[in-house]
Design an enzyme around this catalytic site. Structure first.
Site, mmCIF file in Angstrom:
data_model
loop_
_atom_site.group_PDB
_atom_site.id
_atom_site.type_symbol
_atom_site.label_atom_id
_atom_site.label_comp_id
_atom_site.label_asym_id
_atom_site.label_seq_id
_atom_site.Cartn_x
_atom_site.Cartn_y
_atom_site.Cartn_z
ATOM 1 C CB THR A 94 -2.601 1.149 1.829
ATOM 2 O OG1 THR A 94 -1.192 1.128 1.696
ATOM 3 C CG2 THR A 94 -2.952 0.899 3.293
ATOM 4 C CG HIS A 145 4.736 3.978 1.001
ATOM 5 N ND1 HIS A 145 5.009 4.764 -0.099
ATOM 6 C CD2 HIS A 145 3.424 3.639 0.908
ATOM 7 C CE1 HIS A 145 3.916 4.889 -0.824
ATOM 8 N NE2 HIS A 145 2.934 4.212 -0.243
ATOM 9 C CG ASP A 190 0.215 -2.769 1.616
ATOM 10 O OD1 ASP A 190 1.396 -3.118 1.464
ATOM 11 O OD2 ASP A 190 -0.135 -1.564 1.591
ATOM 12 C CG HIS A 191 0.580 -2.606 -2.128
ATOM 13 N ND1 HIS A 191 1.776 -1.934 -2.242
ATOM 14 C CD2 HIS A 191 -0.195 -1.845 -1.315
ATOM 15 C CE1 HIS A 191 1.706 -0.802 -1.558
ATOM 16 N NE2 HIS A 191 0.530 -0.721 -0.965
ATOM 17 C CD GLU A 241 2.506 0.576 2.672
ATOM 18 O OE1 GLU A 241 1.453 0.550 3.340
ATOM 19 O OE2 GLU A 241 2.508 0.556 1.431
HETATM 20 C C1 GP9 Z 1 -0.697 6.037 3.871
HETATM 21 C C2 GP9 Z 1 -0.359 4.629 3.594
HETATM 22 C C3 GP9 Z 1 0.139 4.434 2.161
HETATM 23 O O1 GP9 Z 1 -1.492 6.335 4.968
HETATM 24 O O2 GP9 Z 1 -1.303 3.729 4.019
HETATM 25 O O3 GP9 Z 1 -0.801 4.020 1.251
HETATM 26 P P1 GP9 Z 1 -0.401 3.417 -0.200
HETATM 27 O O4 GP9 Z 1 0.313 4.493 -0.957
HETATM 28 O O5 GP9 Z 1 0.505 2.239 0.012
HETATM 29 O O6 GP9 Z 1 -1.696 3.029 -0.796
HETATM 30 MN MN MN Z 2 0.443 0.341 0.870
#
Ligand code: GP9
Ligand code: MN
Length: 433
Positions: free
Chosen positions: A82, A199, A260-261, A38
């Site tokens: 995500t 996150h 992911d980002h 993440e």
């Molecule tokens: C929540 C997680 C976060 O289930 O995958 O998503 P994001 O905010 O990074 O898109």
């Molecule tokens: Mn994410």
């Protein structure tokens, strides 16, 4: 509609990159374990704070002889964050120009995605492990349409008290508490772990801090805390690897790790400058674009297939790369990415806002930057013509992907041997207690 599908097929066929013979099938028959890191950016790899590595375990994996690692791999997500990353990795189609494809189209669309390609071509079982509720990003419905057989969302774990924080079950617990489910899956399996602890706003309970690793002092609390949660994520992966090795799964698996980002937004990036040894005063859009790099590693424990690959690519390219490593041809599918290891790989990386990057240039809002100097260049006639061609190609690719998705055209496309998914075959929790 038929004619649109025809032009999409024409583009995809002309764009196809054939597998590299040396690497085709090197992971054939192995379990596939995808670990979604993440908000994890590439600059963390090898980064030290006060002489201490932020992510010592991932650093070791990155350099390992058993890992194919990329250092010019970009995230290509839009507003779906995500879920856009997931969509690209599962389908090799882009997310939408606005919003999240999972949220907007995940309940209705036809998908020809990784779990079913692997099931139908090679007998794979599929599952996702995630410590948030199943309905977040409409995953419950999207996964059923993608043909995921199992989805172990928050309802499968004890998330009481201090076991969860922010977006759900803490990463160390996710890996540990999901072992009892993983163990029962029929092999070979294709599984995905979606971590959450690293996150925004990068909170960590005191009990989860490592007394031997201290945050930097950048002037931004967000940036400081990011290093602590990234360090925690690294430890959680190290612990999971401990299990994989002890159980013997490691050698029977290919482990795919990707970020992911970004975690740090453009407006906070200048606080990173000091840590990265850069000057915060002349921070530019080019510097922001550089930070869109995220990790991509294919780790095959016990092998010597690894090296660091400098190829430019992005999330759209992961699925054809992975399928070719598994010895599964991709020519019959509508995939916009190209195998990163193929000699024919397309190294123009398209961002969702139509900016793009190649190995030599970074194009932001029609301005061309030289990757070596980071400065805007005034292109000569030839370069200008090339820039126009690349811009048009990027636009075309994104537009074709959008019409494929927005008009649900895959329901009219029947790749050889592919049986359409029936979402009613899957009955895991919707996470709505
Ligand atoms: C929540 C997680 C976060 O289930 O995958 O998503 P994001 O905010 O990074 O898109
Ligand atoms: Mn994410």
């Amino acid at each position: 509609k038929k004619s649109e599908l025809t032009s999409i097929l024409k583009f995809v066929k002309g764009h196809y990159a054939k597998p590299n013979k040396k690497m085709y099938g090197v992971a054939k028959g192995k379990n596939i374990i995808v670990i979604h890191l993440e908000s994890f950016q590439q600059f963390l790899i090898g980064q030290k704070i006060d002489g201490k590595e932020v992510t010592p375990f991932l650093d070791k994996l990155y350099k390992s002889k058993s890992t194919i690692s990329f250092n010019n791999f970009y995230n290509q997500v839009g507003q779906g964050k995500t879920s856009d990353a997931e969509n690209m990795l599962e389908t090799s189609n882009y997310g939408l120009p606005q919003g999240s494809l999972f949220a907007q189209l995940g309940s209705e669309n036809t998908f020809q995605a990784a779990p079913q390609i692997l099931k139908q071509r090679a007998g794979y079982t599929s599952a996702v492990f995630h410590g948030n509720v199943a309905s977040f990003w409409n995953r419950n419905n999207t996964y059923k349409n993608m043909g995921y057989q199992y989805f172990f969302d928050a309802s499968y774990y004890d998330t009481s008290g201090d076991k969860a924080l922010g977006f759900g079950l803490k990463d160390k617990l996710l890996f540990n508490d999901s072992i009892k489910y993983l163990q029962h899956l029929q092999q070979p399996f294709y599984v995905k772990y979606l971590t959450v602890t690293n996150h925004f706003p990068f909170s960590l309970d005191k009990e989860d801090e490592d007394p031997n690793f201290k945050a930097p002092d950048t002037g931004s609390k967000t940036v400081d805390d990011y290093f602590l949660t990234a360090h925690y994520l690294d430890q959680s992966i190290k612990e999971f690897y401990g299990y994989l090795e002890k159980s013997g799964l490691a050698k029977k698996s290919i482990i795919v790790l990707y970020g992911d980002h970004y975690g740090i937004s453009d407006s906070e990036n200048k606080y990173l400058a000091k840590v990265l040894g850069k000057n915060a005063d002349d921070w530019t859009d080019f510097d922001n674009a550089q930070l869109q790099r995220v990790p991509l590693m294919f780790n095959m424990p016990g092998t010597k297939n690894g090296y660091i690959d400098h190829t430019y690519g992005g999330e759209i390219d992961v699925l054809p790369t992975l399928l070719h490593l598994m010895g599964i041809s991709t020519k019959r599918y509508i995939q916009f990415g190209t195998d990163l290891i193929s000699k024919q790989h397309d190294d123009v990386v398209a961002f969702r806002d139509q900016d793009w990057v190649t190995d030599k240039y970074t194009c932001i809002a029609d301005q061309l930057y030289d990757n070596r100097t980071g400065k805007v260049i005034q292109p000569d006639k030839k370069t200008k013509a090339w820039q126009k061609r690349m811009q048009a190609k990027v636009q075309k690719e994104l537009t074709l992907s959008d019409s494929l998705n927005q008009k649900n055209l895959l329901r009219f496309y029947h790749p050889k041997g592919f049986k359409a998914v029936n979402p009613e075959d899957y009955n895991y929790s919707d996470g709505l207690q």
